[in-house]
Design a protein around this motif. Structure first.
Motif, PDB file in Angstrom:
ATOM      1  N   VAL A  82       0.817  -1.205   0.000  1.00  6.31           N
ATOM      2  CA  VAL A  82       0.000   0.000   0.000  1.00  6.31           C
ATOM      3  C   VAL A  82       0.853   1.259   0.000  1.00  6.31           C
ATOM      4  CG1 VAL A  82      -1.749   1.298   1.284  1.00  6.31           C
ATOM      5  CG2 VAL A  82      -1.878  -1.207   1.194  1.00  6.31           C
ATOM      6  N   ASP A 179       0.579  -3.155  -5.362  1.00  7.23           N
ATOM      7  CA  ASP A 179       0.852  -4.361  -4.584  1.00  7.23           C
ATOM      8  C   ASP A 179       1.779  -5.306  -5.348  1.00  7.23           C
ATOM      9  OD1 ASP A 179       0.898  -6.419  -2.772  1.00  7.23           O
ATOM     10  OD2 ASP A 179      -1.160  -7.071  -3.105  1.00  7.23           O
ATOM     11  N   HIS A 362      -3.457   3.262  -4.118  1.00  8.44           N
ATOM     12  CA  HIS A 362      -3.801   2.719  -2.806  1.00  8.44           C
ATOM     13  C   HIS A 362      -3.102   3.452  -1.660  1.00  8.44           C
ATOM     14  CE1 HIS A 362      -4.833  -1.346  -0.656  1.00  8.44           C
ATOM     15  NE2 HIS A 362      -5.396  -0.305  -0.077  1.00  8.44           N
ATOM     16  N   GLU A 408      -8.362  -0.054  -6.346  1.00 16.37           N
ATOM     17  CA  GLU A 408      -8.032   0.602  -5.079  1.00 16.37           C
ATOM     18  C   GLU A 408      -7.495   2.020  -5.271  1.00 16.37           C
ATOM     19  OE1 GLU A 408      -7.266  -3.155  -2.136  1.00 16.37           O
ATOM     20  OE2 GLU A 408      -5.624  -2.642  -3.485  1.00 16.37           O
TER      21      GLU A 408
END
Length: 956
Positions: A82, A179, A362, A408
């Motif tokens: 993140v 990620d 994110h 995200e």
């Protein structure tokens, strides 16, 4: 141009408009190979003039392109899930910004045509400035998206100098927090393409299918003068814009029918493959060709343990073949468009695809989304540009049934604008984006890691939001496959099948992203976050796939294949029930073979006649001819397998698509071992084949084998799922001291034909514990143990396991058992285990999870043999069954290890003989263990019989 372009949030200047990815008969040159390379610590430190012919790069090193510089000895990879690994102030990036200069000198083929040409980059991370022969072409942004530059007038026959300055960080990095490993460089193909005058500049195929009439509607959108021909369909020179209807076979993931044709002009012919299919949403259900689709899917990053995202084609093919062979029918391209070759494979072999834009922000979630680009008008064009390049590149793939805006990135005006553009540009595919929680601008309701109860509520349409209630629902991520797990797949499948608009999901994720390294002894292991000295990292959270980094399937992939098998075989009223859970096809492509097994050994076999069964229907067929069950001794099982009847592109004939077992007879329990008298002998107690320590009552020898006799064990090396969640089970277990239990012998009572050892097992410093009484009896060669356990005090947590631990000589390295297998199985992940007789070695029983943890449990063993090369050893029988693990290190050593190379085999084989273990769940990212699979402290009994095996008796 100054380095300010690095921080400009706008799309990179100088590139051509996006278009479809295609190849043709026009000339092209791959520029893959060894380039000259120099890494500088910052743009300011990078040398001037790298674009000039006379620039001296002899002091530079060689670098393979496509490739990442961090994986070729220049800097280090870094992993975050993140958090951005740089200060967050968009669009600014650090001045200390590693900058990789690449130079290539190349010649044109002698017959290179004198016509326009394009230089195409398929992927550069994260931003690059490009020159050809001293002329600046422009800037790339959007790491996993193509960029093309017009270069025809700049080319010369010899000595073309291509210079590319790549920056690790740029404004685009804020949109690429996906990620995965932060890896830089020119990691996809670089190609010089001749573009004929009057050729095919771009095209879009339209191949719809009417499931009622069986007719396909075919047309092509392209410039005037472009024609479409499909000889197999009798289509010749169909002009752009014209429409024709034809009788066709539709394309689906289960029957990927493709028609080969050409889009052409007088100057260029482009081979095309056409799949007819129509995607629609009808009454809140997503359909393809009029049929509901159930996504049995996976999320897939592109990764290789040595090459990172510079994935060789053979590994993309390996991915697709493994998916098809394990009943995966869908892929979400998380979180960017893949190399175009992967989509060609999906078209060919049959996979539903959600094609996702190269977008994720994110890290702004750590800042409560303050400053998030998704709602910042400075970034609107960047968002639209990334989606345009995704859609235009991939628009002609029939496998793509949904466009995804990204992942995200919260929500905001830029995502809404992107959705609107996508829907207008390509109304033939619905729009997906999980982050639009209110479903204001998407066409499907999507969630991540919703637990079973939430999915059930959604299935019952128990939602106050009317818009969400009206849409199809899917889990774009679920069942986090990190380490040992996930558990609970079966219960998800039951929900997917119960509610028509709940249309499956995509397991996170396909592959562990380990990077290959070697220890000081040359042993290979796989690295994860923190192994490269990163100050900010997310550890082994990058190791979360159904497949290990070397593409060896994990036990979770076998579980997935079984849970989501498209044919279900079980007991029916008339014998064997066969259910067809395919979306589209019948069962004519399968043959059904049966085998009758007694105590795990096949006694007869044959083929089962199964009529055609349409999707969603079932049939009962009679049992095959079997001997009268009253005449059968031992445990009888009928196993039926559905196998491919003929070779396919993805598996050979005989590949098992599905299987089921029907219990027929049960074994008669052996009489208990009893009657041998206990003998005391100078500090030892002898009972049948066993020798016990007189003070502790522990078994120390069995038939001449030195052993460390069984005693109560409640601990397991925590799994990633045990360590996950806000209140991890592993933390509760450690707080309760279950990893350091102490054993107190209260009484050793030996008299007559029995030995009773009463103990209390408890953690230090705490007041609760477990009473464990061991009752030993024997006959001349069998030693029987009944262990009665009872919790004492107020237990604060669940138990990792409930069973016995013992150790035997390391020479006993061969294992055979009758029970569930061949792979590991746990309470909520055991569908893939069938009943049979299996053999292995202790070493092969281990699952080499990249981050070591509890593994290798075999379930429901009726009996177990551990033997040496000579056949001598020990047999253990259950009354009726037990679970076991066998390994050459203790649970504590397994718990302490961080990589597979940390596990050093010892001199003993350590056996766990368990009544039960706690379930696995998926709490590493998602819900924990369902209540029915949670192991609580409670009264229980486990009964086992131990017998020595001599070489002469090894076949018993």
């Amino acid at each position: 141009m100054s380095s300010s372009y690095v921080e400009d949030p706008a799309p990179g200047p100088g590139s051509l408009p996006p278009r479809a990815a295609f190849s043709s008969g026009a000339r092209s040159v791959s520029l893959a190979g060894t380039w000259r390379f120099l890494l500088s610590p910052s743009p300011a430190a990078a040398p001037d003039g790298i674009e000039r012919d006379d620039f001296d790069d002899r002091g530079w090193t060689g670098l393979t392109v496509p490739g990442h510089w961090q994986l070729q000895g220049h800097g280090n990879p870094a992993y975050t899930n993140v958090r951005y690994p740089f200060p967050v102030r968009p669009p600014l990036v650090p001045s200390d910004n590693p900058t990789g200069d690449h130079r290539l000198v190349f010649a044109l083929p002698d017959d290179w045509p004198d016509e326009p040409a394009v230089l195409r980059f398929d992927g550069v991370d994260s931003c690059a400035r490009v020159w050809l022969n001293g002329e600046e072409l422009g800037v790339t942004r959007g790491s996993r998206l193509p960029t093309e530059f017009a270069v025809g007038p700049l080319l010369r026959p010899r000595g073309n100098v291509l210079a590319v300055r790549v920056h690790q960080w740029s404004s685009g990095s804020y949109l690429e927090d996906q990620d995965m490993w932060w890896l830089s460089g020119i990691f996809r193909a670089v190609t010089l393409l001749s573009r004929p005058v009057g050729g095919v500049e771009d095209y879009q195929l339209h191949a719809d299918y009417d499931h009622v009439s069986g007719l396909g509607t075919l047309s092509v959108t392209a410039a005037e003068g472009v024609l479409l021909s499909v000889p197999e369909l009798g289509v010749e020179n169909l002009p752009a814009g014209a429409v024709t209807q034809l009788a066709v076979e539709p394309w689906s993931a289960e029957s990927p029918r493709l028609y080969h044709g050409e889009v052409h002009t007088a100057a260029e012919r482009v081979p095309v493959r056409i799949g007819f299919r129509t995607v629609a949403i009808e009454d809140g259900v997503l359909t393809v060709n009029g049929r509901r689709v159930l996504f049995r899917g996976v999320n897939r990053h592109e990764h290789h343990p040595r090459f990172g995202r510079a994935l060789p084609r053979e590994f993309a093919l390996a991915d697709v073949l493994l998916m098809k062979r394990h009943n995966v029918n869908a892929v979400r391209t998380s979180h960017y468009p893949p190399d175009p070759y992967f989509l060609e494979l999906c078209d060919t072999h049959g996979l539903w695809v959600i094609d996702e834009c190269d977008l994720e922000t994110h890290g702004f979630g750590e800042l409560d989304w303050a400053g998030n680009p998704s709602d910042d008008p400075r970034w609107t064009e960047a968002y639209l540009d990334r989606m345009r390049r995704t859609v235009e590149r991939d628009k002609n793939h029939p496998s793509i049934v949904l466009w995804s805006l990204g992942n995200e990135a919260h929500t905001g005006r830029n995502l809404a604008a992107t959705a609107a553009w996508t829907r207008e540009r390509d109304p033939s595919r619905p729009v997906h984006y999980e982050g639009d929680f209110e479903c204001e601008y998407v066409d499907v309701h999507s969630r991540m890691y919703a637990d079973h109860a939430e999915v059930d509520r959604i299935g019952r349409r128990d939602d106050p939001n009317e818009r969400r209630r009206s849409l199809p629902f899917l889990l774009c991520e679920f069942a986090h496959a990190m380490g040992n797990g996930p558990g609970g797949l079966l219960e998800y499948r039951e929900l997917f099948e119960r509610y028509p608009h709940v249309q499956g999901g995509f397991v996170w994720e396909w592959l562990d992203h380990g990077l290959a390294r070697h220890d000081e002894d040359g042993r290979e292991y796989f690295a994860y976050g923190g192994d490269f000295g990163e100050l900010i990292h997310d550890g082994n959270f990058v190791i979360d796939g159904l497949v290990h980094p070397d593409r060896t399937p994990s036990p979770a992939l076998a579980e997935f294949a079984k849970v989501f098998e498209p044919v279900r075989i079980g007991a029916g009223a008339g014998g064997v029930q066969i259910e067809n859970h395919h979306d589209v096809v019948g069962l004519a492509h399968l043959v059904f073979r049966w085998s009758h097994e007694h105590d795990g050994l096949e006694s007869s076999a044959g083929s089962l006649a199964v009529p055609e069964v349409l999707p969603g229907q079932s049939v009962d067929v009679p049992l095959p001819p079997l001997p009268p069950l009253s005449t059968v001794a031992g445990e009888g099982v009928l196993t039926v397998r559905a196998e491919l009847a003929a070779d396919t592109a993805w598996a050979s004939a005989g590949h098992v698509v599905a299987w089921g077992q029907l219990p027929l007879t049960t074994a008669t329990a052996a009489p208990p071992a009893a009657g041998t008298v206990l003998v005391r002998d100078s500090g030892s107690l002898r009972l049948g084949p066993g020798v016990f320590d007189a003070d502790t009552g522990r078994l120390v020898a069995l038939g001449g084998h030195r052993v460390e006799g069984p005693r109560l064990d409640l601990w397991r090396a925590p799994t990633d799922n045990d360590r996950g969640s806000d209140e991890p089970e592993a933390g509760q277990w450690r707080a309760a001291g279950l990893h350091r239990l102490q054993h107190r012998v209260a009484e050793v009572d030996g008299g007559g034909s029995a030995l009773v050892v009463r103990t209390r097992v408890a953690p230090p410093g705490l007041g609760f514990g477990m009473l464990a009484d061991y009752h030993w009896t024997a006959d001349h060669d069998r030693l029987r143990l009944r262990v009665d356990v009872e919790p004492e005090g107020d237990w604060p947590c669940t138990l990792p396991r409930l069973g016995l631990r013992m150790a035997v000589p390391g020479a006993l390295g061969s294992v055979e058992w009758f029970g569930a297998g061949p792979g590991e199985a746990y309470a909520d992940s055991r569908q893939a285990a069938r009943i049979g007789r299996f053999s292995s070695t202790v070493d092969a029983l281990q699952t080499p999870y990249v981050y070591p943890q509890e593994n290798g449990n075999r379930a429901d063993a009726r009996w177990l043999r551990v033997t040496s090369a000579s056949g001598a050893g020990i047999r253990i029988e259950g009354e009726p069954v037990f679970d076991f693990t066998a390994r050459r290190w203790t649970s504590e050593e397994l718990d302490a290890a961080r990589h597979t190379v940390d596990l050093v085999p010892g001199e003993l084989v350590h056996l766990n003989l368990d009544l039960a273990q706690h379930g696995l769940g998926t709490a590493s990212c998602g819900p924990g263990v369902l209540p029915r699979y949670r192991l609580h402290a409670q009264k229980a009994s486990l009964t086992l019989t131990f017998s020595p095996i001599t070489p002469e008796g090894a076949a018993r």
